[in-house]
Design a protein around this motif. Structure first.
Motif, mmCIF file in Angstrom:
data_model
loop_
_atom_site.group_PDB
_atom_site.id
_atom_site.type_symbol
_atom_site.label_atom_id
_atom_site.label_comp_id
_atom_site.label_asym_id
_atom_site.label_seq_id
_atom_site.Cartn_x
_atom_site.Cartn_y
_atom_site.Cartn_z
ATOM 1 N N PHE A 221 0.830 -1.199 0.000
ATOM 2 C CA PHE A 221 0.000 0.000 0.000
ATOM 3 C C PHE A 221 0.872 1.260 0.000
ATOM 4 N N VAL A 222 0.295 2.365 -0.477
ATOM 5 C CA VAL A 222 1.047 3.634 -0.513
ATOM 6 C C VAL A 222 0.722 4.528 0.674
ATOM 7 N N GLY A 223 -0.250 4.167 1.489
ATOM 8 C CA GLY A 223 -0.594 4.919 2.691
ATOM 9 C C GLY A 223 -0.149 4.171 3.928
ATOM 10 N N PRO A 224 -0.224 4.792 5.094
ATOM 11 C CA PRO A 224 -0.758 6.130 5.375
ATOM 12 C C PRO A 224 0.233 7.277 5.188
ATOM 13 N N HIS A 225 1.177 7.105 4.271
ATOM 14 C CA HIS A 225 2.175 8.112 3.906
ATOM 15 C C HIS A 225 1.531 9.485 3.662
ATOM 16 N N ASP A 226 2.280 10.545 3.988
ATOM 17 C CA ASP A 226 1.808 11.887 3.654
ATOM 18 C C ASP A 226 1.772 12.068 2.125
ATOM 19 N N PRO A 227 0.986 13.005 1.599
ATOM 20 C CA PRO A 227 0.083 13.904 2.302
ATOM 21 C C PRO A 227 -1.078 13.143 2.943
ATOM 22 N N PHE A 228 -1.545 13.654 4.048
ATOM 23 C CA PHE A 228 -2.591 12.965 4.815
ATOM 24 C C PHE A 228 -3.944 13.322 4.204
ATOM 25 N N ASP A 229 -4.316 12.536 3.180
ATOM 26 C CA ASP A 229 -5.457 12.876 2.320
ATOM 27 C C ASP A 229 -6.414 11.707 2.138
ATOM 28 N N PRO A 230 -6.970 11.158 3.212
ATOM 29 C CA PRO A 230 -7.910 10.050 3.043
ATOM 30 C C PRO A 230 -9.157 10.504 2.287
ATOM 31 N N PRO A 231 -9.886 9.576 1.666
ATOM 32 C CA PRO A 231 -11.184 9.948 1.101
ATOM 33 C C PRO A 231 -12.099 10.464 2.211
ATOM 34 N N THR A 232 -12.995 11.360 1.845
ATOM 35 C CA THR A 232 -13.871 11.990 2.834
ATOM 36 C C THR A 232 -14.675 10.971 3.627
ATOM 37 N N GLU A 233 -15.072 9.874 2.986
ATOM 38 C CA GLU A 233 -15.820 8.822 3.679
ATOM 39 C C GLU A 233 -15.087 8.347 4.930
ATOM 40 N N TYR A 234 -13.752 8.262 4.844
ATOM 41 C CA TYR A 234 -12.948 7.830 5.985
ATOM 42 C C TYR A 234 -12.551 9.011 6.861
ATOM 43 N N GLY A 235 -12.239 10.149 6.251
ATOM 44 C CA GLY A 235 -11.884 11.321 7.035
ATOM 45 C C GLY A 235 -12.994 11.714 8.000
ATOM 46 N N ASP A 236 -14.246 11.575 7.554
ATOM 47 C CA ASP A 236 -15.381 11.936 8.404
ATOM 48 C C ASP A 236 -15.442 11.115 9.684
ATOM 49 N N LYS A 237 -14.928 9.885 9.638
ATOM 50 C CA LYS A 237 -14.997 9.003 10.808
ATOM 51 C C LYS A 237 -14.147 9.519 11.968
ATOM 52 N N TYR A 238 -13.141 10.346 11.645
ATOM 53 C CA TYR A 238 -12.187 10.784 12.669
ATOM 54 C C TYR A 238 -12.220 12.298 12.903
ATOM 55 N N ARG A 239 -13.169 12.973 12.278
ATOM 56 C CA ARG A 239 -13.161 14.440 12.301
ATOM 57 C C ARG A 239 -13.181 15.021 13.716
ATOM 58 N N ASN A 240 -13.880 14.356 14.610
ATOM 59 C CA ASN A 240 -13.975 14.863 15.976
ATOM 60 C C ASN A 240 -13.305 13.939 16.995
ATOM 61 N N ALA A 241 -12.473 13.038 16.503
ATOM 62 C CA ALA A 241 -11.857 12.046 17.391
ATOM 63 C C ALA A 241 -10.711 12.654 18.199
ATOM 64 N N ASP A 242 -10.618 12.254 19.454
ATOM 65 C CA ASP A 242 -9.469 12.643 20.278
ATOM 66 C C ASP A 242 -8.231 11.900 19.810
ATOM 67 N N LYS A 271 -3.260 17.667 15.603
ATOM 68 C CA LYS A 271 -4.382 16.749 15.817
ATOM 69 C C LYS A 271 -5.017 16.347 14.496
ATOM 70 N N ILE A 272 -5.175 17.290 13.585
ATOM 71 C CA ILE A 272 -5.774 16.988 12.278
ATOM 72 C C ILE A 272 -4.909 16.004 11.500
ATOM 73 N N THR A 273 -3.590 16.191 11.521
ATOM 74 C CA THR A 273 -2.722 15.243 10.798
ATOM 75 C C THR A 273 -2.888 13.841 11.365
ATOM 76 N N ARG A 274 -3.038 13.740 12.667
ATOM 77 C CA ARG A 274 -3.189 12.435 13.303
ATOM 78 C C ARG A 274 -4.554 11.816 12.986
ATOM 79 N N GLN A 275 -5.571 12.624 12.942
ATOM 80 C CA GLN A 275 -6.889 12.113 12.571
ATOM 81 C C GLN A 275 -6.874 11.586 11.137
ATOM 82 N N GLN A 276 -6.276 12.346 10.235
ATOM 83 C CA GLN A 276 -6.217 11.939 8.834
ATOM 84 C C GLN A 276 -5.377 10.666 8.660
#
Length: 461
Positions: A221-242, A271-276
């Motif tokens: 796989f090429v992830g979770p390498h930067d840039p931290f750009d998951p598809p929105t479907e997955y990004g949404d799962k962590y948007r408010n995660a600690d 925090k955003i980089t870690r969520q992504q």
């Protein structure tokens, strides 16, 4: 005549830049991180939380893995490296002993050569030992070209998405860097994200490969390498995660070249980089689940060794740093899980392992002769429960440092002679450089470190 092999298969899944503690089974993992399939693998096999890489950057690490030799001995001290044709790979060894050898994803065995071929089967891949290659572009590599340079960018062009993807990566780079202003969701739909493509193609390999010969599939796989750009479907799962806070460091008694690499981000930006990063990791986990399902559907799960690891870690804001090429824990340590026939599950080994040890381990597990004159040492005896001990130290080297890590200490020697020494028992965050007060231990570890490196076999300068 129809025949079915009873020799075990090997599914080796590697991610790119996955640090050791962003794994659901690790005690320090973010509570929100959801990786049920990697957790299932750990329950099926043996988890090695103290696996370190031999060179924490893509090409040298993968060159070491393929060869079983310390990459610096092959002249590989940075990403501008080619795999030397005079050195055999374990892929060749498996092929020569009756295995079909496939790959889907990033190889980085000829990183300076930027064209992977229409179908990812450029002639080099056969020389490395692959019989069924689909070498995909790396993440930044894929986004770097407005025209197709490999199977994934051809796929994007056919779907009318390449121009949009390429422009997005140009915007991320020009906006001030991949990290600070580039950690936003992908412009691509989930199904067209590269790790979805790699997972889908890997699952199709498992579904369709004939069973008359054993096979080894290297999924990269090429992830979770930067840039931290998951598809929105997955990004949404962590948007408010600690997220766990990064290691804060005043950088006292760190070398100047490390201090120059610090990135000035606010706590919220970190925090955003870690969520992504978590979001990208969960997508990979879902693709692993699809592969496990394909193995089960074909009745192959019980006869397949499954290995999961990564080529290096990711600092992810620890010490104010990002990416890799450093000797600190988040860059140096990666996950390692080994499961398969005859392996008692739900076990953790705290032994020190080097990434190059996977090379002889694979051959050992399936009864193929281990390559001769290599530096890697099989962890097969630990996996089979024959012994509980492996290495007393691990070493790692790039152009700007050499390091040795024991169970209790780490010594890092920068290329300019600057020494760092950390007591990992008392200072696991590597904040207090005790080299000045422990000069005898410094010399002992330096001697031990240098003895681990044999003669140079290939000079790429």
């Amino acid at each position: 005549m129809n025949r079915k092999t009873d020799k075990p298969n090997i599914l080796f899944i590697m991610s790119d830049q996955h640090r050791y503690d962003y794994l659901e089974t690790h005690e320090n993992a973010p509570d929100a991180l959801n990786t049920p399939n990697l957790r299932r693998l750990a329950e099926m096999g043996v988890n090695f939380p103290y696996c370190t890489v031999n060179a924490p950057v893509c090409a040298p690490s993968r060159i070491g893995l393929a060869s079983g030799v310390q990459p610096s001995r092959l002249g590989s001290l940075g990403n501008g490296s080619f795999y030397p044709t005079s050195i055999p790979t374990y892929y060749q060894q498996l092929r020569d002993h009756g295995y079909r050898v496939g790959c889907v994803g990033k190889l980085d065995l000829a990183k300076p050569d930027g064209y992977n071929g229409r179908y990812g089967d450029r002639p080099r891949t056969y020389n490395w030992g692959f019989t069924h290659p689909e070498e995909c572009e790396g993440k930044m590599h894929a986004g770097s070209s407005p025209t197709p340079i490999g199977p994934y960018t051809h796929y994007l062009q056919e779907k009318g998405l390449l121009e949009k993807f390429h422009q997005d990566y140009r915007n991320r780079r020009s906006s001030g860097g991949w990290i600070k202003n580039g950690s936003y969701d992908s412009v691509l739909p989930t199904e067209d994200f590269e790790d979805s493509y790699i997972g889908r193609r890997s699952t199709e390999f498992i579904e369709n490969i004939p069973d008359d010969f054993p096979w080894h599939l290297f999924v990269s796989f090429v992830g979770p390498h930067d840039p931290f750009d998951p598809p929105t479907e997955y990004g949404d799962k962590y948007r408010n995660a600690d997220m766990p806070a990064p290691i804060a460091d005043n950088m006292e008694r760190k070398p100047e070249w490390v201090k120059k690499r610090t990135v000035n981000l606010s706590p919220e930006e970190v925090k955003i980089t870690r969520q992504q990063y978590c979001a990208a990791t969960e997508l990979i986990d879902d693709q692993i689940g699809n592969m496990l399902g394909a193995l089960e559907a074909r009745g192959m799960l019980e006869n397949t060794y499954i290995i999961y690891s990564s080529d290096h870690g990711e600092m992810l804001g620890d010490h104010g740093l990002y990416t890799k090429s450093l000797a600190y824990e988040a860059s140096l340590r990666v996950p390692l899980i080994v499961a398969g026939p005859g392996i008692e599950g739900d076990r953790v080994s705290y032994e020190l392992v080097e990434l190059i040890d996977i090379n002889p381990t694979i051959c050992d597990l399936v009864g193929v002769p281990v390559l001769e004159n290599i530096d890697g040492q099989s962890i097969g005896p630990v996996v089979r429960g024959e012994t509980e001990t492996h290495r007393s130290e691990t070493v790692s080297r790039l152009g700007n440092f050499t390091c040795i890590r024991t169970h209790t200490h780490k010594l890092i020697e920068s290329s300019n002679g600057f020494i760092e020494l950390y007591n990992l028992d008392e200072d696991p965050d590597e904040l207090h450089n005790i080299a000045e007060s422990e000069k005898e231990l410094v010399e002992e570890l330096r001697s031990q470190m240098n003895s681990r490196y044999g003669p140079i076999l290939v000079n790429q300068n």
